[in-house]
Every structure is written in C-alpha cells, then in structure tokens.
Design a protein around this motif. Structure first.
Motif, short mmCIF file in Angstrom:
data_model
loop_
_atom_site.label_atom_id
_atom_site.label_comp_id
_atom_site.label_asym_id
_atom_site.label_seq_id
_atom_site.Cartn_x
_atom_site.Cartn_y
_atom_site.Cartn_z
N GLU B 37 0.96 -1.13 0.01
CA GLU B 37 0.09 -0.05 -0.06
C GLU B 37 0.85 1.14 -0.04
OE1 GLU B 37 -4.24 1.27 2.40
OE2 GLU B 37 -2.59 0.14 3.41
N THR B 38 0.29 2.50 -0.76
CA THR B 38 1.29 3.86 -0.32
C THR B 38 0.04 4.51 0.06
OG1 THR B 38 2.30 3.28 -2.58
CG2 THR B 38 1.96 5.58 -1.74
N SER B 40 -0.54 8.23 1.29
CA SER B 40 -0.09 9.70 1.36
C SER B 40 -0.36 10.73 2.79
CB SER B 40 -0.34 10.62 -0.08
OG SER B 40 0.26 10.25 -1.06
N ALA B 199 5.86 2.44 -6.24
CA ALA B 199 4.46 1.90 -5.78
C ALA B 199 4.13 1.03 -6.60
CB ALA B 199 3.53 3.57 -5.52
N THR B 204 5.84 -1.07 -0.14
CA THR B 204 4.74 -0.40 1.05
C THR B 204 5.34 0.83 1.17
OG1 THR B 204 4.46 -2.45 1.75
CG2 THR B 204 3.79 -0.65 3.04
N MET B 205 4.71 2.05 1.31
CA MET B 205 5.21 3.29 1.49
C MET B 205 4.20 4.42 2.06
SD MET B 205 7.30 4.04 -2.29
CE MET B 205 5.68 4.67 -3.11
N VAL B 207 4.26 8.38 2.47
CA VAL B 207 4.72 9.36 1.85
C VAL B 207 4.17 10.76 2.52
CG1 VAL B 207 5.21 10.70 -0.35
CG2 VAL B 207 5.08 7.98 -0.06
N SER B 219 -1.24 7.06 -4.56
CA SER B 219 -1.56 6.66 -3.19
C SER B 219 -2.73 6.00 -3.31
CB SER B 219 -1.27 7.73 -2.14
OG SER B 219 -1.95 8.68 -2.58
#
Lengths: 221, 256
Positions: B37-38, B40, B199, B204-205, B207, B219
């Motif tokens: 998952e990303t 934001s 991504a 997995t991020m 941000v 995202s």
C-alpha cells in the motif's frame, strides 16, 4: 672552534632530544585523539549523567595550566600510591590534557554539521561508535583540519615543559649543552629551528588532509 | 484488502501522541498500512505530518502510543523505557527513510552512500553490496554518476541516490518525508517518477508530501492531518473527489 661549531658538535644530543620530542608529540597526539573520540562517544550516548561528567572533564582540564597537570600526575599521584616514570607521566599528561581540547574541537565541528546526516545514519540503523567512525569522524577531520593542526602545534610546544620533570627532550638537550659549555645563545637557536621544522611538518600534513577534503567537496554543501 | 487478513499490517500506529513541552503536536494518530500500500500524508505546514513519520521509526519518541512493525511492538522495551539506537537498529533498517534535505553523507560517493549501511549495518559482503548498489543506481537512472560526490549532484540526483540508499536496506516499508519539497520545480518529476515506479512494484510506502497530483494518482489512501489530528483518512480518489470534512474541503480548494 667557534661557539656554533662547539654546539653543532653536540648533534647526537640534539638528535636524541628531537627524537624524544617527536615520540612525545606523536604518542600524545594519538592518545589525545582517542580521548577526544571517547568524549564524543560519551556525549552521544543520550545519557544526561554521562554527558555532565564528560563536560565536567573537558572544562576541568581546559581551565588547568598544563604544567600544573603534569605536576599533579608526576609529583601528586605517588602520594596516592601510583608511581610512574617521567616519560609515562608526560604521555598521559599530553593525552588527557589535549584530549579535552580535541573533544572540544570535534564537538564544535559536529555542531556545525548539517543535523540530518546523523539522523539519516540512525535511520539506516547506525549507532554508537560505528556511527561516529564511519559517518561523523571523516567529516569532522575534514572540516576541523586547521583547528586540529593548531592543537598539534600546542602539543608540540607543551612537550617543552616536560624538561621540568626531567624528560630528556629537545629543550632539555639545548639547556644541557648550554650549561655544559656556557654558550647561552646558539643551543636554543638550534632547538628553535628544530621545533620550527616539526611545526612545518604538522602544517604539511594538515594541508594534505585539507586537499583531500576539498577534492571530495567537503565544506561545500 | 481481503488478501491481507491473515497477516498483520506492515505497520500499525496506535494512538500516537507527541508533545514538545506544553505543545501538543500529535493527538491520537492511528494508522494501519498493509503490504503493497502507498499512503500519502498531507496537510498544511505544522499539522504534524513529519513528526508523525519520525515517530514511526522512533527518530522522535512518541509521548504515548504504540508502533508495531509486522505485528511486533517496537520502540519501547518491556520495562517501558525507549529502546536505544542499538536495539532499534534492526527495525529502522527495515523502515528505510528518505528525507526532505536528502542527508547524503558528503564524504562518500553516490555508490558509497548506497553500499555503506548494507555493509556496516546488515553485514553484506562488499562485492555483493557493490553489485547491488550499481543495480540500484541504474534503477534510479544514475549509473553514470556512481563515483560522483554529493556536492556534484543536482538536488533531484541527490534525492534519487537517497532513494537507492534506502532501497539497499531491502526495507519492508519506506518512509518519505517531503521528498520533493527542497527541489527546484523542474527536478520534482524525476524523483516522483522513481517513487511512482516503486509504488507500482508493490513497495509499501508512507509519503508525507505537498504534491497533490502524486497523492491522488499514486497513493491508495490519503491521511489528511490538521492540528495534530487525523481530519480524514480515505481512499485517494474519494478524498480528492468527495472530501468529507470541512477542513479537507477548505484545504483542497486552496490547492487549486
């Protein structure tokens, strides 16, 4: 024979004095460097008690005249049951006295580093001595070259005090020749020239270090 | 998200609170991020975004709350005291961080920046680290700059090196702290492109960003923060088309 020729004929004494001075300088500087590093490490442990103790050490040594510290080690410690030779006492004195200055120089340089570098190192899992050795120290050396060079010159000059506790270094050699032949001037001129040459060597080393730092763009952003 | 049910989230932040003296910066922030998952994190300056991110890897010590990485409680020892840098090191290595001001180490070349932590922290052999570091620099489009020192790199190049440095840790989670805020406008895209690729590859991020286009397009979810609280946490497309909170509506109007 002129006075100067008589004095020059004593070159083995000057040479052995110079050798002793060089050893004191090198060993004292190496010792002081590691004491400085140890202080940095302790200051970076995030322990208020360790930090206070380290700062106390640094401040206490910096307010003390060097000769008093030498007396304390060489004449004072035997009354506490700790005996050592004059040379050992000298190296310890140089190490701990100038270690406090090294710590202060490197602490100042660290404060000047962009804060994020330590942080990015911690975020990568760096900690403790490895963080200092790999990430911080190379930059401190590159940035504080002239200050460190200055301190090395102070170490060199402080070795001259050690004649007072009978260490047979360069100043001792000069005064021994002087008192043996009653020639008051030339022996000291020769000693001064030799001190000056050692200082030039230190400067040369520091310049080399700065050149490497410039090549890597340190000091630029 | 059904596929994730059997596994704990990569990251769980539970009721994170942070005060600096009397100033409450974070009030009860909770977030769970699943693999691939990303998320934001957006909001105006001073809303606590960066502080929250820094609480995740404990560069900042949360006043209260818990962080779990793959279900494992991190940051506090059993007796409740914060973990030392030494104890935190293995966890931090799995949550690589990218900073607004790059924070490259200036005495190392680009490649040395990338291989330093794998060798020193993870114990990877030098040869292995170098071949992987070269591959990572190629991935971020900088294989020709491997031997350049940071001062000789542009902002965008520095940030791409920083991303390669983070990737070299094989993180299971990446934390980006306003990675494009310090860049000239024309350099922003080269960094965002790299992040977009990550991504897409399933990294997995989390941000923290002011780039609304990135938040919307890349995202999965958006966490909108306001005055130290989560004002809204929603799938990205819904957040940008139908924001629920008044504060978010106001914020988005201002962005256009």
């Amino acid at each position: 024979m002129t006075d100067l020729e008589i004095v020059i004929a004593q070159w083995p004494m000057f040479l052995s004095g110079l050798w002793m001075t060089t050893q004191l300088l090198v060993l004292g500087a190496i010792g002081a460097f590691f004491v400085g590093l140890l202080c940095l490490y302790l200051l970076n442990r995030r322990s208020p008690a360790l930090e206070r103790m380290t700062l106390l050490y640094i401040d206490a040594l910096r307010m003390l005249p060097f000769l008093m510290f030498v007396y304390l080690l060489y004449y004072g410690l035997p009354s506490a049951g700790i005996q050592m030779t004059a040379v050992t006492a000298s190296i310890l004195a140089l190490t701990f006295y100038h270690g406090a200055y090294f710590a202060e120089i490197m602490r100042g340089a660290w404060a000047q580093l962009p804060g994020g570098q330590t942080e990015s190192a911690r975020a990568c899992g760096f900690h403790g001595f490895n963080l200092i050795r790999r990430i911080i120290l190379p930059q401190l050396l590159a940035r504080s070259g002239p200050m460190l060079g200055n301190q090395l010159i102070y170490i060199l000059k402080d070795t001259s005090f050690l004649v007072i506790i009978t260490v047979q270094e360069l100043t001792w050699a000069a005064s021994a020749v002087q008192s043996q032949y009653f020639i008051p001037f030339e022996p000291f001129v020769i000693a001064i020239v030799l001190y000056w040459l050692l200082t030039l060597l230190i400067e040369l080393g520091i310049n080399r270090m700065d050149a490497v730092a410039k090549e890597k763009g340190l000091g630029r952003s | 998200m059904a596929a994730h049910d059997s596994q704990p989230p990569v990251l769980e932040a539970d009721n994170i609170c942070k005060s600096f003296g009397d100033t409450e910066v974070l009030r009860d922030i909770s977030l769970a991020v699943h693999a691939g998952e990303t998320v934001s994190v957006i909001g105006s300056s001073g809303s606590g975004k960066s502080t929250f991110l820094r609480c995740i890897n404990w560069l900042e010590t949360p006043t209260r709350g818990a962080i779990r990485l793959h279900g494992e409680l991190i940051g506090r020892r059993a007796d409740g005291l914060p973990m030392s840098d030494k104890l935190m090191a293995p966890y931090r290595a799995r949550m690589a961080m990218v900073f607004q001001s790059f924070n490259l180490w200036p005495h190392f070349t680009a490649l040395q920046n990338v291989i330093e932590a794998p060798i020193q922290v993870l114990g990877v052999s030098k040869d292995e680290a170098i071949s992987e570091g070269e591959a990572l620099l190629e991935k971020v489009g900088l294989s020709d700059r491997a031997s350049a020192y940071p001062y000789a790199l542009s902002g965008g190049q520095k940030q791409r090196v920083a991303i390669a440095r983070a990737l070299a840790m094989h993180p299971s989670l990446m934390l980006f702290d306003e990675p494009t805020s310090a860049l000239d406008p024309e350099l922003v895209d080269e960094v965002l492109t790299v992040m977009r690729d990550l991504a897409r590859e399933g990294m997995t991020m989390i941000v923290v960003t002011h780039e609304m286009r990135f938040a919307r397009d890349v995202s999965n979810r958006v966490m909108f923060m306001d005055a130290g609280r989560v004002a809204e946490l929603a799938p990205a497309d819904r957040f940008f088309t139908q924001p629920q909170s008044d504060r978010a509506k106001q914020f988005l109007r201002f962005q256009e």
